[in-house]
Design a protein around this motif. Structure first.
Motif, PDB file in Angstrom:
ATOM      1  N   GLY A 165      11.251  23.784  19.939  1.00 50.13           N
ATOM      2  CA  GLY A 165      11.216  23.093  21.226  1.00 50.13           C
ATOM      3  C   GLY A 165       9.839  22.622  21.634  1.00 50.13           C
ATOM      4  O   GLY A 165       9.693  21.792  22.542  1.00 50.13           O
ATOM      5  N   ALA A 166       8.805  23.131  20.965  1.00 47.82           N
ATOM      6  CA  ALA A 166       7.445  22.678  21.260  1.00 47.82           C
ATOM      7  C   ALA A 166       7.132  21.337  20.611  1.00 47.82           C
ATOM      8  O   ALA A 166       6.196  20.642  21.007  1.00 47.82           O
ATOM      9  CB  ALA A 166       6.435  23.720  20.771  1.00 47.82           C
ATOM     10  N   GLN A 167       7.902  20.955  19.616  1.00 50.85           N
ATOM     11  CA  GLN A 167       7.571  19.774  18.818  1.00 50.85           C
ATOM     12  C   GLN A 167       7.511  18.467  19.612  1.00 50.85           C
ATOM     13  O   GLN A 167       6.593  17.668  19.402  1.00 50.85           O
ATOM     14  CB  GLN A 167       8.561  19.625  17.664  1.00 50.85           C
ATOM     15  CG  GLN A 167       8.481  20.751  16.641  1.00 50.85           C
ATOM     16  CD  GLN A 167       9.498  20.570  15.536  1.00 50.85           C
ATOM     17  OE1 GLN A 167       9.176  20.182  14.418  1.00 50.85           O
ATOM     18  NE2 GLN A 167      10.754  20.826  15.864  1.00 50.85           N
ATOM     19  N   PRO A 168       8.473  18.197  20.505  1.00 56.97           N
ATOM     20  CA  PRO A 168       8.409  16.894  21.190  1.00 56.97           C
ATOM     21  C   PRO A 168       7.156  16.700  22.013  1.00 56.97           C
ATOM     22  O   PRO A 168       6.532  15.626  21.956  1.00 56.97           O
ATOM     23  CB  PRO A 168       9.674  16.887  22.061  1.00 56.97           C
ATOM     24  CG  PRO A 168      10.160  18.300  22.104  1.00 56.97           C
ATOM     25  CD  PRO A 168       9.699  18.926  20.836  1.00 56.97           C
ATOM     26  N   LEU A 169       6.757  17.716  22.785  1.00 61.59           N
ATOM     27  CA  LEU A 169       5.562  17.572  23.607  1.00 61.59           C
ATOM     28  C   LEU A 169       4.306  17.541  22.737  1.00 61.59           C
ATOM     29  O   LEU A 169       3.372  16.779  23.004  1.00 61.59           O
ATOM     30  CB  LEU A 169       5.484  18.706  24.633  1.00 61.59           C
ATOM     31  CG  LEU A 169       4.325  18.631  25.635  1.00 61.59           C
ATOM     32  CD1 LEU A 169       4.280  17.283  26.355  1.00 61.59           C
ATOM     33  CD2 LEU A 169       4.421  19.772  26.648  1.00 61.59           C
ATOM     34  N   ALA A 170       4.285  18.354  21.679  1.00 60.28           N
ATOM     35  CA  ALA A 170       3.134  18.323  20.774  1.00 60.28           C
ATOM     36  C   ALA A 170       2.973  16.939  20.157  1.00 60.28           C
ATOM     37  O   ALA A 170       1.855  16.429  20.026  1.00 60.28           O
ATOM     38  CB  ALA A 170       3.306  19.373  19.681  1.00 60.28           C
TER      39      ALA A 170
END
Length: 556
Positions: free
Chosen positions: A184-189
Motif C-alpha cells: 500500500g505504500a507503493q502508490p504514494l512512493a
C-alpha cells in the motif's frame, strides 16, 4: 488505572488503541513505551485485521491470541526496571532478572530449527496454538502503518530513476501488484518520486484503505478506465496513482496484449505466504477463502502455478523494455516452484538499488510520538532539517512527508539515516524531550529491512559479493549488540518478508525520554546498530563499506 479499567478503555478485543499524553499507566516509560506501541500496532487505522491480531503481511501478528495479548498487557503494566519480560511467538512465558539499562522486553518469533523451518511444520504448530508468524515489525511492535515501508519504497523508486532514467520519472509508468500493508505504500512512493502509477489488488478493501489514507488518488474496477487514466497521466507527465481491482497476472496479460509496456515493473503481493497471502488468478476472494479451509494442499498448488504465470508475464514485460525487479516477497522462488524456470532472470531490489546505502550503514530510521500529538513529529522534522542541512534528499523527503502522509494511529515518521547520523538524531530527540519541546517521550526503531540486521538470500542479502547470502550470524550479532547496548526492547524473528525458511532477522527499539539513562543507551544502540551494517559489508568486501568503516574507525 486498574487493569480491568485499562482493558476496557484501550484493549477491548478487537478494538485497540494506544494511550496518549504524558501520564504513565505502567511503572515507567520503559514499559509504557512497548505497551503503547503494541496497542498501536493493533489500532484499526494501522492493523489489517485486528480481529485476528494481524498487523500486515498476510498473517503477521502482534500477539499469538487475545488471551496472550491480555497477559502481555498485564505484565507490562506490572513490570519494574529490574526485570525483563520474555515473549515467545506472541505469548509471555516468563520474567528474568535484569537491570535498568537492559531491554524491558525480549521477543523471539517464529524461530524453528532449520530442518523444520518450513510453512508446513509452522502451520502445524500454529494450529496447535504453539506459535505465530511475527513478520518483521508486526511481532516486534514497531509497525507504523504504510509510512513504515513508504520511504524505503520511495528510496528504491528514486534509485531506479537515477540508474535508468537520469533521475527523472516524469512521463514514466510504474506498474505493480499488491496494495496491502506493505504494498500500500507503493502508490504514494511512486508519485512522490514523480512517476505515474498503476497498482492492482484483488481485494477492493485494501485499495479503499489507501484511498482513505491518501496513499492513492483514484480507484476503479474497470481495466479500460484504469488504462485510459494512466496513459493520459503519463502523457501529461502527471504523478497520479490509480488502484485497479483485479488480478495482477490477468492485468499484465491485458497490458501485454494492448502493448502497454511500463517503464518500471515490480510486485508487492503477499507471495511470501502461498496459502494465506496470495490469491490464485482463477479464484475470487470468496472462493479462495473457502479453498484455503477445505484443501490447503490444492490451494498452494494453484497459488504456485498462478505465481509462475504472473512471473512469466513479468519476464515478457522485461523483454519488451520494462525495468523489472523483485521487491522482496519471494515471488520468484515460488514461481520457480510453480514451473517458471526463468523466474530468477530479474534481480531483487536490494542488489539492484539499495546495497550501496547499506554499505554506509544507512537504513529505515523510524520514530513515534508517544504523546499522540502530531506537533511533536513536526518539531522533530524541523530539528532534523536544521541538524543535517547538507542532506537535501532527506530534507525533501521530510517536507513531502509532512504535506502528503496521513498518520495512522500514533503520529510517526521515518527517514533513512546512516552511520553517525542515527546517533546524532537520537541525542537531539532526547534533548527535545528533556527540554519539553516534545510533550512526551519518543521511541526510535527501524524496519528489519536494514543494513545489518537481516539474513535473507532472496531479499536483503541477495547476491552478496562474497557469497555469504545465507549466513545468519549477522542478525544474531545484531540482536546481541543491541541487547548489550541497552535497547528498550529487542526481537529475533524467522521468515519475515519472504516466508518461513528463507530469512532470519533482528529488531530493536530504544526509548527517548530525556533522561541521562536514555542518553547512555542511545549513544550505544544508535552507534552499534548501523555499525553492524558496516561490519557486515566490510567483511563481504564492499569498497563503500570499507571507506565508511575507515571514516568511523570501525575497521579492526
Amino acid at each position: 488505572m486498574k487493569f480491568s479499567e485499562f482493558i476496557n478503555t484501550y484493549a477491548r478485543h478487537p478494538h485497540y488503541e494506544a494511550p496518549t499524553g504524558d501520564q504513565l499507566n505502567a511503572k515507567s516509560w520503559q514499559t509504557e513505551a512497548p505497551l503503547r506501541m503494541l496497542l498501536n500496532n493493533l489500532h484499526a487505522e494501522v492493523a489489517e485485521d485486528p480481529e485476528q491480531l494481524i498487523v500486515y503481511g498476510g498473517t503477521g501478528q502482534a500477539a499469538r491470541n487475545p488471551e496472550a495479548l491480555l497477559k502481555i498487557i498485564e505484565k507490562l503494566l506490572e513490570l519494574d526496571d529490574d526485570h525483563s519480560l520474555l515473549v515467545q511467538s506472541g505469548k509471555p512465558v516468563g520474567m528474568v532478572r535484569t537491570h535498568p539499562e537492559a531491554p524491558r522486553v525480549l521477543i523471539a518469533n517464529s524461530n524453528l530449527v532449520p530442518h523444520w523451518a518450513n510453512w508446513e511444520h509452522f502451520e502445524k504448530l500454529k494450529s496447535d496454538g504453539l506459535m505465530m508468524y511475527g513478520q518483521m515489525t508486526a511481532g516486534s511492535w514497531i509497525y507504523i502503518g504504510s509510512q513504515g515501508i513508504l520511504q524505503g519504497t520511495y528510496e528504491t523508486f528514486v534509485a531506479c530513476g537515477e540508474k535508468h532514467f537520469n533521475g527523472d520519472l516524469k512521463h514514466k509508468l510504474l506498474v505493480t501488484g499488491g496494495l496491502g500493508g506493505m504494498g500500500g505504500a507503493q502508490p504514494l512512493a511512486a508519485t512522490m518520486a514523480g512517476a505515474t502509477f498503476l497498482g492492482v489488488d484483488v481485494d477492493p478493501e485494501r485499495i479503499q484503505k489507501r484511498i482513505d489514507t491518501r496513499y492513492i488518488d483514484k480507484m476503479t474496477y474497470d481495466y479500460e478506465e484504469a488504462k485510459k487514466w494512466v496513459l493520459e497521466a503519463k502523457n501529461n507527465g502527471e504523478a497520479v496513482s490509480i488502484g485497479l481491482v483485479g488480478d495482477i497476472g490477468n492485468v499484465l496479460e491485458k497490458l501485454l496484449h494492448d502493448n502497454v509496456i511500463p517503464e518500471i515493473l515490480t510486485d508487492q503481493t503477499s507471495a511470501h505466504d502461498p496459502i494465506h497471502g496470495y490469491v490464485p488468478h482463477d479464484l475470487s476472494l470468496k472462493e479462495a477463502k473457502a479453498l484455503r479451509q477445505s484443501n490447503a494442499t490444492l490451494y498452494k498448488e494453484k497459488s504456485l502455478k498462478s505465481m509462475a504465470r504472473h512471473v512469466g508475464f513479468m519476464l515478457e514485460m522485461m523483454k519488451r523494455g520494462s525495468k523489472t525487479f523483485d521487491y522482496g516477497n519471494n515471488l520468484r522462488e515460488f514461481a520457480y516452484q510453480g514451473g517458471e524456470k526463468n523466474a530468477f532472470d530479474f534481480k531483487g531490489f536490494v542488489p539492484e538499488y539499495i546495497r550501496p546505502l547499506f554499505c554506509e550503514g544507512k537504513g529505515p530510521f523510524r520514530w513515534a510520538a508517544l504523546s499522540g500529538d502530531p506537533e511533536d513529529i513536526y518539531v522533530t522534522d524541523k530539528a532534523l532539517i536544521e541538524a543535517f542541512p547538507e542532506n537535501k534528499h532527506m530534507i525533501h523527503w521530510l517536507e513531502e512527508a509532512k504535506e502528503k502522509i496521513a498518520f495512522q494511529g500514533l503520529p510517526c515518521r521515518i527517514c533513512w539515516l546512516g552511520m553517525g547520523e542515527r546517533e546524532k538524531a537520537g541525542l537531539i530527540f532526547n534533548e527535545l524531550v528533556k527540554s519539553g519541546k516534545v510533550k512526551a517521550p519518543i521511541v526510535i526503531g527501524r524496519d528489519h529491512l536494514d543494513c545489518g540486521s537481516v539474513a535473507s538470500p532472496y531479499r536483503e542479502t541477495e547476491g552478496m559479493k562474497d557469497g555469504s547470502d545465507a549466513v545468519s550470524d549477522w542478525p544474531l550479532l545484531n540482536l546481541m549488540s543491541n541487547t548489550a547496548g541497552g535497547a528498550t526492547w529487542v526481537s529475533f524473528h524467522h521468515g519475515g518478508g519472504v516466508g518461513m525458511g528463507y530469512s532470519q532477522h533482528a529488531g530493536m527499539v530504544v526509548l527517548v525520554d530525556g533522561t541521562d539513562r536514555a542518553e547512555r543507551c542511545i549513544r550505544r544502540v544508535l552507534h552499534n546498530d548501523p555499525a553492524m551494517g558496516v561490519f557486515r559489508h566490510v567483511d563481504a568486501g564492499y569498497e563503500e563499506a570499507i571507506k565508511t568503516g575507515t571514516d568511523f574507525s570501525l575497521i579492526i
